[in-house]
Design a protein around this motif. Sequence first.
Motif, PDB file in Angstrom:
ATOM      1  N   ARG A 166      17.788  10.878 -31.325  1.00  0.00           N
ATOM      2  CA  ARG A 166      16.779  11.880 -31.689  1.00  0.00           C
ATOM      3  C   ARG A 166      16.085  12.388 -30.428  1.00  0.00           C
ATOM      4  O   ARG A 166      15.836  13.587 -30.285  1.00  0.00           O
ATOM      5  CB  ARG A 166      15.762  11.290 -32.654  1.00  0.00           C
ATOM      6  N   GLU A 216      17.286  12.591 -27.451  1.00  0.00           N
ATOM      7  CA  GLU A 216      18.208  13.496 -26.753  1.00  0.00           C
ATOM      8  C   GLU A 216      18.172  14.895 -27.385  1.00  0.00           C
ATOM      9  O   GLU A 216      18.187  15.903 -26.678  1.00  0.00           O
ATOM     10  CB  GLU A 216      19.632  12.933 -26.772  1.00  0.00           C
ATOM     11  N   MET A 217      18.109  14.958 -28.707  1.00  0.00           N
ATOM     12  CA  MET A 217      18.015  16.256 -29.388  1.00  0.00           C
ATOM     13  C   MET A 217      16.716  16.966 -29.011  1.00  0.00           C
ATOM     14  O   MET A 217      16.706  18.186 -28.831  1.00  0.00           O
ATOM     15  CB  MET A 217      18.109  16.072 -30.906  1.00  0.00           C
ATOM     16  N   VAL A 236      15.094  16.678 -26.183  1.00  0.00           N
ATOM     17  CA  VAL A 236      15.258  17.169 -24.811  1.00  0.00           C
ATOM     18  C   VAL A 236      16.098  18.446 -24.820  1.00  0.00           C
ATOM     19  O   VAL A 236      15.746  19.443 -24.180  1.00  0.00           O
ATOM     20  CB  VAL A 236      15.880  16.085 -23.904  1.00  0.00           C
ATOM     21  N   GLN A 237      17.192  18.429 -25.559  1.00  0.00           N
ATOM     22  CA  GLN A 237      18.071  19.602 -25.611  1.00  0.00           C
ATOM     23  C   GLN A 237      17.373  20.825 -26.196  1.00  0.00           C
ATOM     24  O   GLN A 237      17.642  21.951 -25.793  1.00  0.00           O
ATOM     25  CB  GLN A 237      19.338  19.274 -26.397  1.00  0.00           C
ATOM     26  N   SER A 238      16.460  20.598 -27.143  1.00  0.00           N
ATOM     27  CA  SER A 238      15.745  21.719 -27.760  1.00  0.00           C
ATOM     28  C   SER A 238      14.528  22.157 -26.952  1.00  0.00           C
ATOM     29  O   SER A 238      13.860  23.125 -27.316  1.00  0.00           O
ATOM     30  CB  SER A 238      15.315  21.360 -29.184  1.00  0.00           C
ATOM     31  N   GLY A 239      14.207  21.397 -25.898  1.00  0.00           N
ATOM     32  CA  GLY A 239      13.053  21.742 -25.071  1.00  0.00           C
ATOM     33  C   GLY A 239      11.737  21.164 -25.575  1.00  0.00           C
ATOM     34  O   GLY A 239      10.679  21.450 -25.023  1.00  0.00           O
ATOM     35  N   GLU A 240      11.806  20.343 -26.637  1.00  0.00           N
ATOM     36  CA  GLU A 240      10.579  19.745 -27.188  1.00  0.00           C
ATOM     37  C   GLU A 240      10.125  18.517 -26.400  1.00  0.00           C
ATOM     38  O   GLU A 240       9.008  18.044 -26.594  1.00  0.00           O
ATOM     39  CB  GLU A 240      10.791  19.374 -28.657  1.00  0.00           C
ATOM     40  N   ASP A 266      10.543  16.835 -22.256  1.00  0.00           N
ATOM     41  CA  ASP A 266      11.132  17.076 -20.934  1.00  0.00           C
ATOM     42  C   ASP A 266      11.956  15.869 -20.484  1.00  0.00           C
ATOM     43  O   ASP A 266      11.767  14.747 -20.963  1.00  0.00           O
ATOM     44  CB  ASP A 266      10.079  17.472 -19.896  1.00  0.00           C
ATOM     45  N   GLY A 267      12.866  16.136 -19.565  1.00  0.00           N
ATOM     46  CA  GLY A 267      13.785  15.110 -19.082  1.00  0.00           C
ATOM     47  C   GLY A 267      13.094  13.960 -18.382  1.00  0.00           C
ATOM     48  O   GLY A 267      13.547  12.823 -18.449  1.00  0.00           O
ATOM     49  N   GLN A 305      11.921  11.547 -21.007  1.00  0.00           N
ATOM     50  CA  GLN A 305      13.085  10.834 -21.527  1.00  0.00           C
ATOM     51  C   GLN A 305      13.498   9.720 -20.564  1.00  0.00           C
ATOM     52  O   GLN A 305      13.734   8.584 -20.987  1.00  0.00           O
ATOM     53  CB  GLN A 305      14.242  11.799 -21.759  1.00  0.00           C
TER      54      GLN A 305
END
Length: 171
Positions: free
Chosen positions: A107, A109-110, A112-116, A118-119, A122
């Motif tokens: 979840r 990772e999703m 991060v990918q959606s921009g919600e 930041d890396g 994470q």
Amino acid sequence: MKWSDPTAANTVPRPDILLHPNIPKPIHGVAPRIIMGKEWWDVERKKAYKSTNYHCAACGVSQSEAEYHTWLEAHELYEIDYARGRMVFVELVPLCHSCHNFIHSGRMEMLVQSGEMDGKKQRDILRHGEAVIKAAGLKKPEPPSKCAAWGDWRLVFNGREYPLKHRSFEA
């Protein structure tokens, strides 16, 4: 000292919680909080928070000293039998935001990918979880060698089996 003693000055973390296996996809959408509703969930999660004197059950941090959020999040623990397709509810545990996201890394990772998310956050969360596991001398378990067919899965809660919400991955 036991976790259930809300007057305990210290708590004993259970870092093995961070090794909780992923919830099998067929069971997504079926959980005690959904079955029992918001009122039950609110009562039970507050009991869980109190049971550890408001500390994370996995890493032991006090909710007031936790990184990112100064509150706890409730997480359902299960015994999962991948071969038989059964997921049995065991208990509700309080986790800090970092430990909870570590468990739900997919979840995260999703997000991060959606921009919600930041890396950097994470990476911080992943480092936190790995450090807790390493300090406890634990190792990640091997993935299951056999997995039940989609339609065979059931959630077991309070001795009752609950069917799936979705008939297939596509649904």
